[in-house]
Design a protein around this motif. Structure first.
Motif, PDB file in Angstrom:
ATOM      1  N   ILE A  98       1.481  -1.428  -0.164  1.00 32.81           N
ATOM      2  CA  ILE A  98      -0.021   0.061  -0.527  1.00 32.81           C
ATOM      3  C   ILE A  98       0.804   1.193   0.087  1.00 32.81           C
ATOM      4  O   ILE A  98       1.115   1.765   0.042  1.00 32.81           O
ATOM      5  CB  ILE A  98      -1.308   0.186   1.086  1.00 32.81           C
ATOM      6  N   ASP A  99       2.116   1.040   0.486  1.00 32.58           N
ATOM      7  CA  ASP A  99       3.552   2.421   0.823  1.00 32.58           C
ATOM      8  C   ASP A  99       3.493   2.682  -0.643  1.00 32.58           C
ATOM      9  O   ASP A  99       4.741   3.270  -0.880  1.00 32.58           O
ATOM     10  CB  ASP A  99       4.182   2.087   1.447  1.00 32.58           C
ATOM     11  N   VAL A 101       4.992   3.570  -4.323  1.00 32.82           N
ATOM     12  CA  VAL A 101       4.907   5.087  -4.940  1.00 32.82           C
ATOM     13  C   VAL A 101       5.803   5.447  -6.579  1.00 32.82           C
ATOM     14  O   VAL A 101       7.162   4.216  -6.531  1.00 32.82           O
ATOM     15  CB  VAL A 101       5.166   6.394  -4.478  1.00 32.82           C
ATOM     16  N   LYS A 149      -2.096   2.563  -9.154  1.00 36.07           N
ATOM     17  CA  LYS A 149      -2.374   1.576  -7.159  1.00 36.07           C
ATOM     18  C   LYS A 149      -3.733   1.085  -7.307  1.00 36.07           C
ATOM     19  O   LYS A 149      -4.279   2.105  -7.349  1.00 36.07           O
ATOM     20  CB  LYS A 149      -1.657   2.851  -6.477  1.00 36.07           C
ATOM     21  N   ARG A 209      -1.291  10.312   3.574  1.00 33.27           N
ATOM     22  CA  ARG A 209      -0.405   9.270   2.984  1.00 33.27           C
ATOM     23  C   ARG A 209      -0.121  10.086   1.690  1.00 33.27           C
ATOM     24  O   ARG A 209       1.230   9.822   1.207  1.00 33.27           O
ATOM     25  CB  ARG A 209      -1.297   7.871   3.386  1.00 33.27           C
ATOM     26  N   LYS A 213       3.662   7.861   5.273  1.00 32.08           N
ATOM     27  CA  LYS A 213       3.266   6.097   4.492  1.00 32.08           C
ATOM     28  C   LYS A 213       3.264   5.597   6.181  1.00 32.08           C
ATOM     29  O   LYS A 213       2.326   4.739   5.848  1.00 32.08           O
ATOM     30  CB  LYS A 213       3.821   5.846   3.323  1.00 32.08           C
TER      31      LYS A 213
END
Ligand code: FES
Ligand code: FES
Lengths: 733, 165
Positions: free
Chosen positions: A226-227, A229, A438, B27, B33
């Motif tokens: 989920i983090d 980028v 994402k 976020r 994050k």
């Protein structure tokens, strides 16, 4: 630095130079075979398979090959390599591998298999590198290899009092002929066969080593799927039919496209496989919040398909009908069950049930994908990267070679991420939107579109003889299938296992200790009923049962068949540690015991529980005794797994249930699907019994016994037998 | 809408939809994050941050109410990972998957601000809103007690990252 290549015509361990002047030890050298002898070899990011990289300053990088989802494997497998390499753990940095089975061998998280499949292999890989460093030092000093020893990342020649750290031996080590390889089962195509350390000299294995990512976790560094980028990343949501496999007929796509921030919205046709790409509507926006907000305006007409009338109530009704009919299949038949039940001194009878449950990993399913110039790049919290690649390749018509998969840390697996539905969705959406995307599911998506733990219905009858020995056991299991030699088969002379199928439309998947997590509850609770029928101590009754003469195994030979002596060993251990039978317990408090063999692990557990007059349950304490072979890799991780598994099992028993109505899941989020919380979680003591057997995994086998141990404790405390999960409000009134 | 507030002592101005929760501002707008999404409905605690020292669920605070607020996230709990809780968490090796742990630590940090020496009952009370799906509750409890000791002057023995006996 450039070093000459090893002229390597066999499948030998190889050494190559890497940027920064380090040396990289890997396992095989297929590409090198093709390289002309004498050609300089320089850093090459495509060179297959490297587990170890040593730098001139002595720093060692070790690659963690398997996905990390909280089972501690990113720490424990590198510990095994470091042990045989003979470096100090503080010299080691661990790097997560990407998904590449040609380099690292089979990579997955599941079945508690990472340790048994890799333990010997990781030792060999560490030992191979050590062998070459020793040879390099010996060559430097002109002494025999056999006179050199290693410790703390250095080679010593005691006779001449000389020592060289590994970092000073790199260039010479690169000229050493690597040790010969033998084929390795389940591993990369070959590893060296070398003398390994005597376990009594282990310095790292068997100690308490904190997870390598702990610092990043406690400081909030990005680690998880989920983090992720990536440049120009956009955010996607994907709405599927609440009835599994339902298809989009039409949707108000134009309205959605006009919503703020939305960059793309489209119908995905999808297919029929419930763990593949399903039909739905994708929305891609400049922020996840915009995508989610737009989704609230979606109007979709669905073709819900054939399962839209199904319900949990209907399954129970159908199962009860089936229980009254002759079983479809007799899976195993030993002795004469009818005669034995008739002749038994005491009998017991019970109908057992456990529901569908959800994995509910705390990190919802997600995946990031970028499709560019015919190639896909994927960042995924997956337990099964290679099958994910195959699914994406097949669904999208992209060659496997054109798909790169980065393995992120996984915010809880428990078997959920053995499936790759989120991966193929992200890949598809990214390609169609023409943007890096994402995809993130909401908690509700996650609860509505899991691959659930299978529910099960059981009708049991059993009998004990006048001496209290268990002589008869009949089990009619209604749902799917169960192995013919599953305990207590073989231990009871008159044993009949029957099954009837109950087909349904709910997608099913493996959940931590699959099969066992439900089965143990049924078997070990019913054994308890029979112990009471026989008037025996429940723990001794189990030991006696495990001591009965074995009936021959039927069906295919199973290497992982239970060894009764090892199970008796952990039962005795938990008897001792819990003070079983020695404590005077107050009224309303009871102790229950259970054991179960799964994933090659032996676990016996005792729960002490108190139930108040009003029916409030308090779990006082849990004792876990396990036998997973001769070596615990990481004592800290092992204890954490044991405690987590026990509390996770209690969580399942207390409140977890997925119910189906009108073909869809009723529960939405953690308000209606209750996970255990701090005030209810009991203290758990974990003990290991080391036996001279190969080390096996620990993620799963500690879970199953705790559920029946809890239910048996409740029986001791209240006289109430729990035959249906979850316990929920059954104790009230 | 545009709002100005403080995160970890730094003034920030962001332009975001008025109903966007702070969680997503942190976020996806500010690229912090550490604060995690678990449920979106104030049930799991993964998104816990401090609002003037009080633990709050950032998934429930819309942009429209952020003006002038002071927020602390896990990234701002200490500058270098040396808050007693961060030390204790590593010493005791609390995490399994680790996903819940930032939220756990933020809830625990607020507790330690209030109680010098929290009891088990205080811990139950303060931590009941944080789910750990991996069920590391035994170690979370132990680490909170340990952090209280460290904070009250007990020696810390934190091991170097990636290695310890
Ligand atoms: S995400 Fe905010 S409480 Fe769960
Ligand atoms: S460590 Fe996995 S959710 Fe807490």
């Amino acid at each position: 630095m450039t070093i000459s290549p090893i002229v390597d015509r066999r499948d030998f361990l190889r050494v190559i130079a890497v940027a920064g002047g380090g040396v990289l030890f890997g396992a095989y050298a297929r590409r090198l075979d093709a390289a002309p002898a004498g050609a300089p070899l320089v850093a090459d990011p495509f060179v297959p398979n490297a587990f170890i990289r040593i730098m001139p300053d002595g720093k060692v990088t070790i690659i963690g090959k398997n996905p990390e989802g909280g089972q501690g494997i990113k720490t424990s497998l590198p510990m095994i390599i470091a042990e045989e390499l003979d470096v100090d753990w503080k010299m080691v940095t661990v790097e997560q591998a990407i998904s590449d089975q040609s380099k690292y061998g089979v990579q997955f998280e599941g079945g508690s298999l990472s340790t048994p499949m890799n333990y010997d292999l990781m030792r060999q890989i560490g030992a191979s590198a050590r062998f070459m460093l020793v040879a390099a030092a010996a060559k430097t000093w002109g002494v025999p290899d056999s006179e050199c020893t290693t410790a703390h990342g250095a080679v010593t020649h005691a006779a001449s009092k000389r020592t060289l750290p590994y970092g000073k031996l790199l260039a010479t080590a690169a000229t050493i002929t690597p040790p010969e390889m033998v084929p390795a089962v389940n591993g990369p195509p070959g590893v060296s066969k070398l003398a390994l350390k005597d376990p009594k000299n282990f310095k790292i294995l068997g100690t308490r080593v904190p997870q390598v990512d702990d610092k990043k976790i406690v400081t909030g560094k990005p680690l998880f799927g989920i983090d992720v980028v990536v440049p120009n990343m956009h955010y996607a949501v994907f709405e599927k039919c609440a009835v599994f496999g339902g298809k989009v007929v039409s949707a108000n796509i134009d309205r959605i496209k006009a919503m703020p921030g939305v960059k793309a919205a489209f119908v995905v046709e999808g297919g029929d496989a419930l763990d593949g790409l399903l039909s739905g509507v994708a929305i891609v926006a400049d922020s996840w919040w915009h995508a989610k907000t737009a989704r609230a305006q979606l109007q979709i007409t669905w073709n819900e398909g054939a399962t839209a009338q199904e319900s949990s109530e209907g399954y129970t009704k159908r199962a009860t009908e089936l229980s009254k009919l002759p079983a479809e299949k007799v899976v195993r038949k030993d002795g004469d069950i009818d005669a034995a039940l008739k002749g038994a001194a005491h009998t017991a009878e019970g109908a057992y049930y456990y529901p569908f449950i959800s994995h509910a990993t705390l990190e919802p399913q997600n995946c990031t994908a970028n499709f560019k110039d015919g190639k896909l790049e994927i960042w995924a919290p997956t337990q099964m990267p290679q099958p994910g690649r195959q699914l994406v390749s097949k669904t999208m018509g992209i060659a496997e070679n054109d798909i790169t998969i980065h393995l992120t840390r996984i915010g809880g697996g428990f078997g959920r991420r053995l499936k790759n539905d989120y991966m193929v969705e992200a890949a598809w959406i990214a390609r169609q939107a023409g943007l890096p995307v994402k995809l993130l599911w909401t908690r509700e998506d996650d609860m509505h579109h899991d691959h659930y733990r299978q529910a099960g219905y059981y009708w049991l009858k059993g009998g004990v003889d006048a001496k209290g020995a268990l002589v008869a056991w009949r089990n009619h299991f209604v749902m799917d299938s169960v192995a013919a030699n599953q305990f207590p088969a073989r231990f009871i002379p008159n044993y009949q296992l029957e099954t009837s199928a109950l087909p349904h439309g709910v997608p099913i998947g493996a959940l931590r200790a699959p099969g066992s997590n439900g089965l143990a509850f049924v078997i070990q609770s019913f054994i308890d009923e029979l112990a009471h029928a026989a008037g025996k101590d429940p723990l001794q009754f189990r030991i006696d049962l495990l001591s009965q003469t074995l009936v021959a195994s039927t069906g295919p030979a199973d290497a992982r068949i239970m060894d009764a002596e090892r199970m008796k060993g952990v039962l005795e251990l938990v008897r001792e540690k819990s003070g079983w039978g020695k404590k005077k317990l107050p009224k309303g408090t009871g102790m229950g015991v259970a054991f179960h063999f799964s994933h090659a692990g032996y676990f016996a557990e005792v729960v002490q529980a108190t139930v108040s007059a009003k029916g409030v349950l308090k779990i006082d304490k849990v004792w876990v005794a396990g036998d997973i072979g001769r070596q615990i890799t990481n004592l800290s991780g092992a204890e954490n797994q044991g405690q987590g598994a026990a509390i996770d099992g209690i969580s399942e028993a207390l409140g977890q249930e997925i119910t189906i109505n009108a073909g869809r899941v009723v529960q939405n989020n953690f308000d209606s699907y209750q996970l255990i919380r701090m005030p209810v979680a009991p203290p758990v003591e974990v003990h290991f019994r080391l036996t001279d057997n190969p080390p096996t995994g620990l993620g799963e086998p500690a879970l199953p016994p705790v559920i029946p141990a809890l239910c048996n404790a409740i029986f001791e405390a209240t006289g109430k037998r729990i035959r249906s999960l979850p316990i929920g409000t059954q104790l009230n009134g | 809408m545009s709002v100005s507030f403080k995160v970890n002592g730094k003034a920030v101005t962001v332009d975001a939809p008025s109903d966007m929760p702070l969680l997503w501002v942190l976020r996806d707008v500010l690229d912090l994050k550490g604060t995690k999404f678990g449920c979106g409905v104030a049930q799991c605690g993964a998104c816990t941050v401090h609002l003037k020292g009080v633990p709050v669920r950032s998934c429930q605070i819309p942009v429209s109410s952020l003006n002038g607020l002071e927020i602390t996230t896990i990234e701002g709990l200490s500058t270098d990972g040396t808050h007693p809780l961060q030390i204790a968490w590593q010493e005791i090796d609390v995490p399994q998957c680790g996903y819940c742990q930032a939220g756990q630590i933020m809830s625990a940090a607020a507790l330690l601000e209030q109680k010098k020496k929290p009891t088990d009952a205080d811990i139950d009370q303060a931590m009941g809103g944080n789910i750990c799906r991996c069920a590391t509750y035994n170690r979370i409890r132990k680490a909170i007690h340990r952090a209280a000791d460290i904070k009250n002057g007990g020696a810390s023995t934190t091991a170097p990252s990636g290695a310890a006996k």
